[in-house]
Structures are given as C-alpha cells and as structure tokens.
Design a protein around this motif. Structure first.
Motif, PDB file in Angstrom:
ATOM      1  N   ASN A 185      -1.672 -23.258 -23.113  1.00  0.00           N
ATOM      2  CA  ASN A 185       0.057 -23.579 -22.457  1.00  0.00           C
ATOM      3  C   ASN A 185       0.552 -23.203 -23.322  1.00  0.00           C
ATOM      4  OD1 ASN A 185      -1.524 -24.815 -21.146  1.00  0.00           O
ATOM      5  ND2 ASN A 185      -2.453 -26.762 -22.335  1.00  0.00           N
ATOM      6  N   ASN A 186       0.182 -22.955 -24.837  1.00  0.00           N
ATOM      7  CA  ASN A 186       1.910 -22.633 -25.556  1.00  0.00           C
ATOM      8  C   ASN A 186       2.556 -21.257 -25.982  1.00  0.00           C
ATOM      9  OD1 ASN A 186       0.361 -22.873 -27.539  1.00  0.00           O
ATOM     10  ND2 ASN A 186       1.709 -23.810 -29.055  1.00  0.00           N
ATOM     11  N   ILE A 187       1.108 -20.341 -24.599  1.00  0.00           N
ATOM     12  CA  ILE A 187       1.742 -19.070 -25.154  1.00  0.00           C
ATOM     13  C   ILE A 187       2.728 -18.101 -25.308  1.00  0.00           C
ATOM     14  CG2 ILE A 187       1.361 -18.529 -22.551  1.00  0.00           C
ATOM     15  CD1 ILE A 187      -1.015 -16.070 -23.716  1.00  0.00           C
ATOM     16  N   ALA A 188       3.091 -17.280 -26.569  1.00  0.00           N
ATOM     17  CA  ALA A 188       4.608 -17.044 -26.409  1.00  0.00           C
ATOM     18  C   ALA A 188       4.629 -15.464 -25.490  1.00  0.00           C
ATOM     19  CB  ALA A 188       4.696 -16.905 -28.087  1.00  0.00           C
ATOM     20  N   THR A 189       5.803 -15.332 -25.563  1.00  0.00           N
ATOM     21  CA  THR A 189       6.146 -14.490 -24.172  1.00  0.00           C
ATOM     22  C   THR A 189       4.644 -12.657 -24.993  1.00  0.00           C
ATOM     23  OG1 THR A 189       8.444 -14.915 -24.048  1.00  0.00           O
ATOM     24  CG2 THR A 189       8.051 -12.714 -23.403  1.00  0.00           C
ATOM     25  N   ASN A 190       5.055 -13.207 -26.329  1.00  0.00           N
ATOM     26  CA  ASN A 190       4.734 -11.866 -26.737  1.00  0.00           C
ATOM     27  C   ASN A 190       3.479 -11.506 -27.015  1.00  0.00           C
ATOM     28  OD1 ASN A 190       7.174 -10.200 -27.000  1.00  0.00           O
ATOM     29  ND2 ASN A 190       7.348 -10.525 -28.803  1.00  0.00           N
ATOM     30  N   ASP A 191       2.789 -12.870 -26.556  1.00  0.00           N
ATOM     31  CA  ASP A 191       1.072 -12.954 -27.055  1.00  0.00           C
ATOM     32  C   ASP A 191       0.048 -11.973 -26.322  1.00  0.00           C
ATOM     33  OD1 ASP A 191       1.240 -16.506 -28.305  1.00  0.00           O
ATOM     34  OD2 ASP A 191       1.557 -14.517 -29.717  1.00  0.00           O
ATOM     35  N   TYR A 192      -0.960 -11.478 -26.676  1.00  0.00           N
ATOM     36  CA  TYR A 192      -1.811 -10.685 -25.798  1.00  0.00           C
ATOM     37  C   TYR A 192      -2.828 -11.626 -26.123  1.00  0.00           C
ATOM     38  CZ  TYR A 192       0.009  -6.268 -25.034  1.00  0.00           C
ATOM     39  OH  TYR A 192       1.013  -5.579 -24.189  1.00  0.00           O
ATOM     40  N   ILE A 193      -3.831 -11.433 -24.891  1.00  0.00           N
ATOM     41  CA  ILE A 193      -5.180 -12.494 -25.105  1.00  0.00           C
ATOM     42  C   ILE A 193      -6.253 -11.826 -25.372  1.00  0.00           C
ATOM     43  CG2 ILE A 193      -6.782 -13.968 -23.638  1.00  0.00           C
ATOM     44  CD1 ILE A 193      -4.243 -14.182 -22.032  1.00  0.00           C
ATOM     45  N   THR A 194      -7.497 -11.961 -25.875  1.00  0.00           N
ATOM     46  CA  THR A 194      -8.814 -11.133 -26.575  1.00  0.00           C
ATOM     47  C   THR A 194      -9.856 -12.031 -26.874  1.00  0.00           C
ATOM     48  OG1 THR A 194      -6.301  -9.596 -28.178  1.00  0.00           O
ATOM     49  CG2 THR A 194      -8.708  -9.424 -28.557  1.00  0.00           C
ATOM     50  N   TRP A 195     -10.490 -11.598 -26.772  1.00  0.00           N
ATOM     51  CA  TRP A 195     -12.102 -11.674 -26.623  1.00  0.00           C
ATOM     52  C   TRP A 195     -13.136 -10.678 -27.774  1.00  0.00           C
ATOM     53  CZ3 TRP A 195     -13.991 -16.943 -23.844  1.00  0.00           C
ATOM     54  CH2 TRP A 195     -12.841 -17.250 -23.523  1.00  0.00           C
ATOM     55  N   TYR A 196     -13.108 -12.105 -28.274  1.00  0.00           N
ATOM     56  CA  TYR A 196     -14.119 -11.789 -29.274  1.00  0.00           C
ATOM     57  C   TYR A 196     -15.810 -12.184 -28.481  1.00  0.00           C
ATOM     58  CZ  TYR A 196     -10.647 -10.021 -32.197  1.00  0.00           C
ATOM     59  OH  TYR A 196      -9.186  -9.221 -32.223  1.00  0.00           O
ATOM     60  N   GLN A 197     -16.935 -11.474 -29.190  1.00  0.00           N
ATOM     61  CA  GLN A 197     -18.355 -12.028 -29.048  1.00  0.00           C
ATOM     62  C   GLN A 197     -18.683 -11.990 -30.923  1.00  0.00           C
ATOM     63  OE1 GLN A 197     -20.909  -9.307 -27.267  1.00  0.00           O
ATOM     64  NE2 GLN A 197     -21.532 -10.440 -26.662  1.00  0.00           N
ATOM     65  N   GLN A 198     -19.277 -12.964 -30.915  1.00  0.00           N
ATOM     66  CA  GLN A 198     -20.311 -13.192 -32.441  1.00  0.00           C
ATOM     67  C   GLN A 198     -21.159 -13.227 -31.624  1.00  0.00           C
ATOM     68  OE1 GLN A 198     -19.370 -15.836 -35.015  1.00  0.00           O
ATOM     69  NE2 GLN A 198     -19.626 -14.338 -36.773  1.00  0.00           N
TER      70      GLN A 198
END
Lengths: 111, 117
Positions: free
Chosen positions: A25-38
């Motif tokens: 909800n509080n994502i910033a303007t410069n933030d990217y979203i990244t997903w990782y798998q383990q």
C-alpha cells in the motif's frame, strides 16, 4: 521501504494457473516490484520485475494495477517443479536501500 | 562466470567459538548483503554494504560483524557463536546503475549451513 503482505501458502495442481497477490500500500514512486523464487536448500532467484501494467517473460507474468498498491504474480500451467516459496519485494536501488524479504508464499503443486 | 560464491558451505561450531563466512562475487556489483534464514522462515537481513569500505546494519545485526575491504568480497564474522545463530546464511549482491531509476535484481549464493552446538 514499502512493506509487503502476501498469503502464507497456496496449494495447486499440475497444469493449473497459480496467482499470488502481494499488497504494498505504501509503495513509493521510484519503487519497482520484484518477485523471487526459492527452492529448498537454495538461495532465492529472480523471476520477474515490473513497474506498472503487465510484464511477461518465459517463466511468469506480473500484473500491476494503475494504483500500484498491489501486484499479482501469475504462474501458468504449473508443474511439480514449481513447488517453492515465492517472495515479493518492493523497492528501488537508487539509495542503497535495505532490501528486506517478508515470509513469502509457499506454493505446493500436487499431482 | 561463478556469480556469488560462499565458503564454507557447511560448518559446525561450538558455543563461544568464532568464525568468518566469506562471500565473493565476480559481477562487479556495488551492493552486497548477508541474510540468515531459519527453518521454515523467510530471509532476514543481517548487514549490507553499498560499496567498498562501507557497511551498514540490517534487521538482525547483533552478534555479527562484517567487512568489505575489497569490492568483490563481503565477510561475515561471528564473534562468539551461540546456538541461536544456527541457521542458513545467504550472501547476495546487486548492481544499481547510478542515476538510473530501476529495480534492484539481487543475485544469491547457494548458502552456508551453520550449526552451533
């Protein structure tokens, strides 16, 4: 650093599509979203990354709505080998931020 | 291209002993990180470094020290090992492009299994 919330676990069956939603909800303007798998006994590995709208690669798709307060990782036609923990991270690299992982989502693919 | 390499992969320590975990990356990355992962849990950031000669505390820094004397190496030290430090330790690195707003893709090592008895 934006906090993320994702389901603790999900079960699925081979051949089905798995969708994991991450709230930020509080994502910033410069933030990217990244997903990782383990996988068990291994380090996490990069799956997909996006900023807005939809991103698709050979492994998964990432859907990001216009408000960017959530994102959904979509794994098409899962197989047993997709059983893993999936982590959602939100941040940017411009300032050397402390990249913290949440608990992730444990996906179990059944035969 | 080896990526991120951690040594040792397995170690058993007695309570009170000290040891150092070595992380080496050959990707010329600026940022390096040390995480720990307890059984069934997510990763927790111990310390990180945004460049040679710099280090900073993460979420769980107590009982650990780090050094980044060379850009390619990031050392994690346990000063006096305790059973609570039994865990899997992961090193990671990433490379932000200065001035370019982009996501941060992190590359992880294979992990170091540490048991303190």
């Amino acid at each position: 650093l934006a906090k993320t919330t994702q389901p603790i676990s999900m079960d699925s069956y081979e051949g089905q599509e798995v969708n994991i939603t991450c709230s930020h909800n509080n994502i910033a303007t410069n933030d990217y979203i990244t997903w990782y798998q383990q996988f068990p006994s291994q380090g996490p590995r990069f799956i997909i990354q996006g900023y807005k709208t939809k991103v698709t690669n050979e492994v998964a798709s990432l859907f990001i709505p216009a408000d960017r307060k959530s994102s959904t990782l979509s794994l098409p036609r899962v197989s047993l080998s997709d059983t893993a923990v999936y982590y959602c991270l939100v941040g940017d690299d411009a300032a050397g931020n402390k990249l913290t992982f949440g608990g992730g989502t444990r996906v179990l693919v059944k035969p | 291209n080896a990526g991120v390499t951690q040594t040792p992969k397995f170690r058993v320590l007695k309570t009170g002993q000290s040891m150092t975990l070595l992380c080496a990356q050959d990707m010329n990355h600026e940022y390096m990180y040390w995480y720990r992962q307890d059984p069934g849990m997510g990763l927790r950031l111990i310390h990180y470094s945004v460049g040679e000669g710099t280090t900073a505390k993460g979420e769980v820094p107590d009982g650990y020290n780090v050094s980044r004397l060379k850009k390619q190496n990031f050392l994690l030290g346990l000063e006096s090992a305790a059973p609570s430090q039994t865990s899997v330790y992961f090193c990671a690195s990433s490379f932000p492009v200065p001035g370019l707003i982009s996501g941060n893709t992190i590359y992880f090592g294979e992990g170091s299994w540490l048991t303190v008895v």
